[in-house]
Design a protein around this motif. Structure first.
Motif, mmCIF file in Angstrom:
data_model
loop_
_atom_site.group_PDB
_atom_site.id
_atom_site.type_symbol
_atom_site.label_atom_id
_atom_site.label_comp_id
_atom_site.label_asym_id
_atom_site.label_seq_id
_atom_site.Cartn_x
_atom_site.Cartn_y
_atom_site.Cartn_z
ATOM 1 N N VAL A 76 0.836 -1.206 0.000
ATOM 2 C CA VAL A 76 0.000 0.000 0.000
ATOM 3 C C VAL A 76 0.872 1.258 0.000
ATOM 4 N N ASP A 77 1.856 1.316 0.906
ATOM 5 C CA ASP A 77 2.661 2.537 1.051
ATOM 6 C C ASP A 77 3.610 2.754 -0.121
ATOM 7 N N ASN A 78 4.352 1.708 -0.480
ATOM 8 C CA ASN A 78 5.419 1.876 -1.471
ATOM 9 C C ASN A 78 4.925 1.793 -2.909
ATOM 10 N N TYR A 79 4.033 0.847 -3.180
ATOM 11 C CA TYR A 79 3.632 0.612 -4.558
ATOM 12 C C TYR A 79 2.382 1.394 -4.965
ATOM 13 N N HIS A 80 1.468 1.614 -4.004
ATOM 14 C CA HIS A 80 0.236 2.335 -4.327
ATOM 15 C C HIS A 80 0.258 3.785 -3.830
ATOM 16 N N ARG A 81 1.323 4.154 -3.143
ATOM 17 C CA ARG A 81 1.461 5.509 -2.582
ATOM 18 C C ARG A 81 0.226 5.889 -1.755
ATOM 19 N N GLY A 82 -0.290 4.888 -1.049
ATOM 20 C CA GLY A 82 -1.440 5.100 -0.180
ATOM 21 C C GLY A 82 -1.046 5.000 1.276
ATOM 22 N N LYS A 83 -1.993 4.573 2.101
ATOM 23 C CA LYS A 83 -1.739 4.484 3.534
ATOM 24 C C LYS A 83 -2.593 3.369 4.118
ATOM 25 N N ILE A 84 -2.024 2.634 5.063
ATOM 26 C CA ILE A 84 -2.759 1.592 5.772
ATOM 27 C C ILE A 84 -2.418 1.698 7.253
ATOM 28 N N TYR A 85 -3.437 1.600 8.106
ATOM 29 C CA TYR A 85 -3.196 1.728 9.538
ATOM 30 C C TYR A 85 -4.379 1.124 10.299
ATOM 31 N N VAL A 86 -4.194 0.964 11.608
ATOM 32 C CA VAL A 86 -5.276 0.475 12.463
ATOM 33 C C VAL A 86 -6.169 1.665 12.776
ATOM 34 N N HIS A 87 -7.370 1.650 12.217
ATOM 35 C CA HIS A 87 -8.295 2.777 12.402
ATOM 36 C C HIS A 87 -8.901 2.764 13.795
ATOM 37 N N SER A 88 -9.228 1.569 14.279
ATOM 38 C CA SER A 88 -9.760 1.437 15.638
ATOM 39 C C SER A 88 -9.622 -0.017 16.071
ATOM 40 N N SER A 89 -9.538 -0.210 17.378
ATOM 41 C CA SER A 89 -9.457 -1.573 17.906
ATOM 42 C C SER A 89 -9.831 -1.561 19.383
ATOM 43 N N GLU A 90 -10.564 -2.595 19.775
ATOM 44 C CA GLU A 90 -10.950 -2.741 21.176
ATOM 45 C C GLU A 90 -10.799 -4.205 21.566
ATOM 46 N N VAL A 91 -10.047 -4.422 22.627
ATOM 47 C CA VAL A 91 -9.776 -5.794 23.063
ATOM 48 C C VAL A 91 -11.089 -6.504 23.372
ATOM 49 N N GLY A 92 -11.250 -7.672 22.779
ATOM 50 C CA GLY A 92 -12.454 -8.470 23.005
ATOM 51 C C GLY A 92 -13.602 -8.151 22.069
ATOM 52 N N LYS A 93 -13.477 -7.079 21.255
ATOM 53 C CA LYS A 93 -14.585 -6.706 20.369
ATOM 54 C C LYS A 93 -14.197 -6.711 18.894
ATOM 55 N N GLY A 94 -12.953 -6.405 18.578
ATOM 56 C CA GLY A 94 -12.556 -6.461 17.183
ATOM 57 C C GLY A 94 -11.677 -5.292 16.758
ATOM 58 N N THR A 95 -11.286 -5.326 15.488
ATOM 59 C CA THR A 95 -10.344 -4.353 14.937
ATOM 60 C C THR A 95 -10.816 -3.902 13.562
ATOM 61 N N THR A 96 -10.520 -2.647 13.243
ATOM 62 C CA THR A 96 -10.796 -2.109 11.913
ATOM 63 C C THR A 96 -9.506 -1.575 11.306
ATOM 64 N N PHE A 97 -9.117 -2.133 10.171
ATOM 65 C CA PHE A 97 -7.981 -1.623 9.408
ATOM 66 C C PHE A 97 -8.523 -0.704 8.316
ATOM 67 N N ARG A 98 -7.832 0.391 8.112
ATOM 68 C CA ARG A 98 -8.235 1.318 7.050
ATOM 69 C C ARG A 98 -7.136 1.403 5.993
ATOM 70 N N ILE A 99 -7.570 1.280 4.721
ATOM 71 C CA ILE A 99 -6.669 1.450 3.591
ATOM 72 C C ILE A 99 -7.139 2.677 2.820
ATOM 73 N N ILE A 100 -6.218 3.605 2.590
ATOM 74 C CA ILE A 100 -6.533 4.811 1.830
ATOM 75 C C ILE A 100 -5.822 4.737 0.487
ATOM 76 N N LEU A 101 -6.598 4.869 -0.593
ATOM 77 C CA LEU A 101 -6.074 4.773 -1.941
ATOM 78 C C LEU A 101 -6.313 6.060 -2.721
ATOM 79 N N ASN A 102 -5.504 6.265 -3.732
ATOM 80 C CA ASN A 102 -5.649 7.435 -4.590
ATOM 81 C C ASN A 102 -6.616 7.132 -5.727
ATOM 82 N N ARG A 103 -7.426 8.102 -6.047
ATOM 83 C CA ARG A 103 -8.371 7.936 -7.156
ATOM 84 C C ARG A 103 -7.821 8.503 -8.449
ATOM 85 N N GLN A 104 -6.784 9.331 -8.343
ATOM 86 C CA GLN A 104 -6.205 9.932 -9.542
ATOM 87 C C GLN A 104 -4.703 9.750 -9.538
#
Length: 399
Positions: free
Chosen positions: A371-399
C-alpha cells in the motif's frame, strides 16, 4: 573460566533497552564535557578577575604623585598589556572616561560612541560588579569589564560541540536506518523473485493437467475441475505478485467495489464457513482507484486471513468502501476478533509480529509495503478494542 559469548546477546529483541543504554552513555559523556569545561571557565574567569584587579591597582599607582619613579614599565606591562578583556573606565557617576578593547560598530559616528559605551556598561554591569579605584577620599573611578572573547567561546564551546555531535549522530542513525531498510528490501526482492521462479515449473505442469481434465469426458462439468482451475489461476496470480515485488507495478483505474468483491468471493470458499463476509459500498457505481489488482488482492487477503485467525474461525468480517474526498477512497476492513491492545497497535506492521503459534508474521508487513510503497497510499489500524474487534483502514488514490 569460559569466556562470555557476545553473539548470544540478542540486541534486536532488547533494542529499546540498548538504545536507552547508549543514550545514557551519551548524556554522561556530555555532562562530563560540560562539567570539565565549566571548571576551566571558572579558572579562566578567576584569572581574568585577577588581571582586572591588577589593572585597577596599576591605574591607582600611576595616578599617585608620590610614585614618581619609572612608571613607563608599569604602564606598559600592566595597563597596556591587557589586549583581550573589554574594559571601560568611568567616574564615580558611571560616566565613561576611557575604554580599551571595545569593538565599535563600523561606521559609528563619534557623537554616538558615548551612547554605545553606556549600552556596553549595562551589559558589563550585568555580567560583573565594577571595580572601584579610590585615589583619595571622595575621589574614585570605576572599572567595568566583561568576559574576553576567548572566555565567551569557551563557555559556549561544549554546547556547540554537543549540538554538532547530536547532528552527526542523527545523520549516522538515518544513514544506518536507510542502509538497513535497503538491505531488507534487497532480501524481500530476492526472495520474491526466487519464489516466482520456483513456482513457474510446477504451475506449468498443473495448467497442463487441468487442460487434460477438461477434455476428458470423465471430468466434463465436474466441480472439482472447475475449482482446480480456479486454484491454478490463483497460483498464476500469486506468481505475478511475487514477480511484481521489486519492480514498479502498473497502477490502473480499477473498479474498487468489484475488485474487493472478487477477492472476497474467492476467500469465502477457502476459509471457515462460520465466518460471514459482507462488502458494502458507499461510493457511486463504477468508482475507480489507482490499483495493481494482483498486489491489492494480496493486501485484502492478508488482512482478512489475519481477521479469521483473530476470530478463531467464527465471526463477521465487514468491508466498507467510502470516499474521503475527490482524490481519496477508504476501504475499512472490520472483524469481530480479539482486538489489539493499545500498546501493540504501533507494532502490528513490524516484521515478525504475530499472535499465532505458527507463522512468520509477514502478512501485515507485506500489506503495508504494497500500500505505502507501490500504491502511494496508507494503511493503519483505524480502531481496535480488546475483546470486540479491529478495523484496518486502507486509503487509496483515485487519480
Amino acid at each position: 573460566m569460559e569466556l562470555y559469548n557476545f553473539r548470544s546477546l540478542d540486541i534486536y529483541n532488547i533494542r529499546s533497552k540498548f538504545k536507552i543504554f547508549i543514550l545514557l552513555i551519551a548524556l554522561f559523556i556530555g555532562a562530563c564535557s560540560i562539567y570539565y569545561t565549566n571548571h576551566l571557565v571558572k579558572k579562566l574567569a578567576g584569572r581574568e578577575q585577577k588581571l582586572i584587579d591588577l589593572y585597577a591597582k596599576g591605574l591607582k599607582y600611576v595616578a599617585d604623585p608620590s610614585n614618581s619613579g619609572n612608571l613607563t614599565f608599569l604602564f606598559q606591562e600592566i595597563i597596556e598589556a591587557n589586549n583581550s578583556i573589554p574594559v571601560i573606565l568611568t567616574d564615580d557617576q558611571e560616566v565613561p572616561i576611557s575604554d580599551k578593547n571595545i569593538e565599535y560598530p563600523k561606521g559609528l559616528k563619534k557623537a554616538d560612541r558615548q551612547k554605545f559605551l553606556i549600552r556596553e556598561l549595562k551589559e558589563m554591569k550585568a555580567e560583573h560588579a565594577p571595580i572601584a579605584v579610590e585615589y583619595a577620599p571622595g575621589f574614585k573611578n570605576l572599572i567595568f569589564y566583561k568576559n574576553s572573547l576567548l572566555l565567551t567561546q569557551l563557555i559556549y564551546y561544549p554546547y556547540i560541540q554537543l549540538t554538532i555531535i547530536a547532528i552527526f549522530a542523527i545523520i549516522a542513525y538515518l544513514a544506518f536506518s536507510y542502509s538497513k531498510n535497503a538491505e531488507q528490501n534487497r532480501v524481500w526482492v530476492g526472495l520474491a523473485k526466487e519464489t516466482a521462479h520456483q513456482l513457474g515449473t510446477p504451475l506449468s505442469s498443473l495448467m497442463a493437467w487441468v487442460e487434460l481434465f477438461k477434455v476428458d469426458p470423465k471430468f466434463e462439468n465436474k466441480e472439482i475441475v472447475i475449482e482446480l482451475e480456479k486454484d491454478v489461476q490463483r497460483l498464476e496470480m500469486i506468481t505475478a505478485r511475487f514477480s511484481n515485488i521489486g519492480s514498479i507495478p502498473a497502477l490502473l483505474d480499477e473498479d474498487i467495489f468489484l475488485t474487493v468483491s472478487h477477492t472476497i468471493n474467492y476467500l469465502k470458499s477457502r476459509v471457515s464457513k462460520k465466518v460471514k463476509f459482507s462488502v458494502n459500498s458507499f461510493v457511486p457505481p463504477n468508482t475507480t482507484a489507482k490499483l495493481n489488482k494482483p498486489l491489492f488482492d494480496w493486501v485484502i487477503e492478508n488482512i482478512c486471513k489475519n481477521a479469521v485467525d483473530a476470530m478463531d474461525g467464527v465471526g463477521f468480517i465487514n468491508i466498507n468502501i467510502a470516499s474521503l474526498n475527490e482524490n481519496k477512497v477508504a476501504v475499512d476492513i472490520s472483524d469481530t476478533g480479539k482486538g489489539i491492545h493499545k500498546s501493540k497497535i504501533e507494532t502490528v506492521f513490524h516484521a515478525g509480529y504475530t499472535t499465532k503459534k505458527r507463522g512468520w508474521g509477514l502478512g501485515l508487513t507485506l500489506a503495508k509495503r504494497i500500500v505505502d510503497n507501490y500504491h502511494r497510499g496508507k494503511i493503519y489500524v483505524h480502531s481496535s478494542e480488546v475483546g470486540k474487534g479491529t478495523t484496518f483502514r486502507i486509503i487509496l488514490n483515485r487519480q
